[in-house]
Design a protein around this motif. Structure first.
Motif, mmCIF file in Angstrom:
data_model
loop_
_atom_site.group_PDB
_atom_site.id
_atom_site.type_symbol
_atom_site.label_atom_id
_atom_site.label_comp_id
_atom_site.label_asym_id
_atom_site.label_seq_id
_atom_site.Cartn_x
_atom_site.Cartn_y
_atom_site.Cartn_z
ATOM 1 N N SER A 26 -29.860 -5.535 -19.562
ATOM 2 C CA SER A 26 -28.813 -5.537 -20.588
ATOM 3 C C SER A 26 -27.926 -4.311 -20.454
ATOM 4 O O SER A 26 -26.695 -4.400 -20.566
ATOM 5 C CB SER A 26 -29.444 -5.576 -21.986
ATOM 6 N N ASN A 35 -25.721 -4.551 -17.382
ATOM 7 C CA ASN A 35 -24.613 -5.448 -17.664
ATOM 8 C C ASN A 35 -23.525 -4.727 -18.451
ATOM 9 O O ASN A 35 -22.324 -4.880 -18.172
ATOM 10 C CB ASN A 35 -25.108 -6.663 -18.455
ATOM 11 N N GLN A 36 -23.923 -3.926 -19.437
ATOM 12 C CA GLN A 36 -22.969 -3.168 -20.227
ATOM 13 C C GLN A 36 -22.223 -2.157 -19.357
ATOM 14 O O GLN A 36 -21.014 -1.963 -19.487
ATOM 15 C CB GLN A 36 -23.693 -2.448 -21.362
ATOM 16 N N ASP A 56 -19.796 -4.091 -17.132
ATOM 17 C CA ASP A 56 -18.725 -4.658 -17.949
ATOM 18 C C ASP A 56 -17.692 -3.605 -18.321
ATOM 19 O O ASP A 56 -16.509 -3.905 -18.486
ATOM 20 C CB ASP A 56 -19.325 -5.286 -19.210
ATOM 21 N N ALA A 57 -18.129 -2.348 -18.453
ATOM 22 C CA ALA A 57 -17.231 -1.272 -18.870
ATOM 23 C C ALA A 57 -16.642 -0.488 -17.699
ATOM 24 O O ALA A 57 -15.864 0.439 -17.913
ATOM 25 C CB ALA A 57 -17.989 -0.302 -19.781
ATOM 26 N N GLY A 73 -22.026 -8.303 -15.618
ATOM 27 C CA GLY A 73 -20.577 -8.209 -15.704
ATOM 28 C C GLY A 73 -19.888 -9.495 -16.086
ATOM 29 O O GLY A 73 -18.665 -9.528 -16.208
ATOM 30 N N THR A 76 -20.381 -11.356 -18.942
ATOM 31 C CA THR A 76 -20.069 -11.455 -20.366
ATOM 32 C C THR A 76 -20.603 -10.231 -21.089
ATOM 33 O O THR A 76 -21.633 -9.660 -20.701
ATOM 34 C CB THR A 76 -20.685 -12.733 -20.981
ATOM 35 N N SER A 77 -19.913 -9.832 -22.133
ATOM 36 C CA SER A 77 -20.340 -8.663 -22.907
ATOM 37 C C SER A 77 -21.518 -9.028 -23.809
ATOM 38 O O SER A 77 -21.598 -10.140 -24.329
ATOM 39 C CB SER A 77 -19.176 -8.141 -23.758
ATOM 40 N N GLY A 78 -22.410 -8.070 -23.999
ATOM 41 C CA GLY A 78 -23.504 -8.237 -24.930
ATOM 42 C C GLY A 78 -24.555 -9.243 -24.519
ATOM 43 O O GLY A 78 -25.270 -9.775 -25.379
#
Length: 350
Positions: A209, A212-213, A216-217, A268, A270-272
């Motif tokens: 998780s 991924n964050q 994504d950022a 990457g 989807t967020s959250g």
């Protein structure tokens, strides 16, 4: 037509010709004409003229002196040819060649940097490793990175194994989409974050998780897939999570199967996103195979998995994890592959 003059205008004299030329080309015309008339030398040169409409043309002039009976120059003749398009094409070819050479140099430099990044990040070990280094439940580990057939393409595939402070062992493989320096640096960032969080005690599901964050950022948006396993030798428990990645393969007593994968989307994507976690109790002599897509050239998904599972009888007769990796390389390493790939094998027990 070449000079852009009105056909009804009177003929242009040789003395008037320099007035149509660019300033920097006039001395050359003067020298050619003087050499022809005075020293009886042939004319062969180019100069640029400016037409009444402002257009610039390149003119090639060839000529020879006409000698009198006493050997002196009586006259001269010359042919003027408009070579503007020819010279423009030659310049374009030359500029394209220089641009291609520059691009080739840039590509080579970029590849060299990507390779250095990849080599700096991936574990440098050759042969087998043992984590932990002592104890009957240690993992016998071996891995290999298989480059693509196109040596210019350096992808974002990685494998990793490290002993954690609590005695557990971290195993991971993954792939960041794309090729080149940007992808190699992104892979280094992702793997560094994974190691740091694992050392801090983060469990695989939560670890995915946060990865991924992080992706994504990031400034350079990209997608990645990964599988992360945490093995505790005292209980022989494997806890693992995945992000859109092929599940580990478990080989036992001459047969193999793919572990049932917990939920997990690409890093990457989807967020959250929330990532599931699964546990598997291993036995002495079990073999765990982690890999990235493209390990089996020309086969993906279920077909690739089946080709790997078909190696089960050969794995059973292997003495070490390195022997098993060598079997994979012998079977699939020589084939043409579009992308690079990684394989990591862990063997349970002494």
């Amino acid at each position: 037509d070449i000079l852009g003059r009105d056909p009804a205008a009177p003929p242009l004299t040789l003395d008037e010709l320099p007035s149509l030329m660019l300033d920097e080309d006039r001395p050359m015309l003067t020298a050619m004409v003087t050499d022809c008339l005075i020293d009886a030398k042939p004319i062969d040169g180019e100069f640029r003229i400016v037409r009444p409409d402002g257009g610039v043309r390149t003119v090639h002039m060839m000529g020879e002196p006409v000698l009198d009976t006493d050997g002196s120059t009586a006259a001269m003749w010359a042919v003027l040819r408009d070579v503007s398009e020819l010279r423009r094409s030659q310049r374009t070819v030359s500029e394209s060649r220089e641009s291609l050479q520059l691009h080739r140099h840039h590509t080579q430099s970029e590849r060299r940097l990507a390779v250095q990044l990849q080599e700096a990040v991936l574990p440098p070990w050759r042969g087998s490793l043992r984590f932990p280094q002592r104890g009957p439940e240690a993992l016998d580990l071996a891995a290999r990175h298989l480059p693509s057939s196109n040596n210019a393409l350096i992808g974002g595939n990685w494998y990793d194994a490290m002993e954690l402070p609590d005695g557990a062992t971290l195993l991971s493989v993954g792939d960041l989409t794309g090729q080149g320096v940007t992808v190699a640096s992104g892979m280094a960032m992702l793997l560094g974050a994974l190691r740091g969080m694992a050392v801090a005690g983060t469990r695989p599901g939560q670890l995915m998780s946060w990865l991924n964050q992080l992706l994504d950022a990031s400034v350079q948006p990209s997608l990645g897939s990964a599988v992360c396993c945490r093995y505790r030798p005292e209980t022989r428990t494997l806890t693992w999570a995945q992000a859109g990645h092929p599940a580990p393969l478990l080989f036992r007593n001459g047969t193999g199967r793919m572990l049932a994968a917990p939920d997990g989307v690409l890093l990457g994507a989807t967020s959250g996103a929330v990532y599931g976690q699964a546990e598997e109790t291993l036995e002495d002599g079990d073999l765990l195979l982690l890999h990235t897509d493209g390990l089996v050239p020309g086969h993906y998904g279920a077909e690739a998995v089946q080709r790997l599972l078909d190696l089960a009888p050969r794995f059973r007769g292997a003495r070490t994890a390195q022997d098993c990796v060598r079997t994979v390389v012998e079977e699939f390493g020589e084939s043409e592959r579009e992308d690079d790939a990684c394989v990591l094998i862990a063997r349970i027990g002494s």
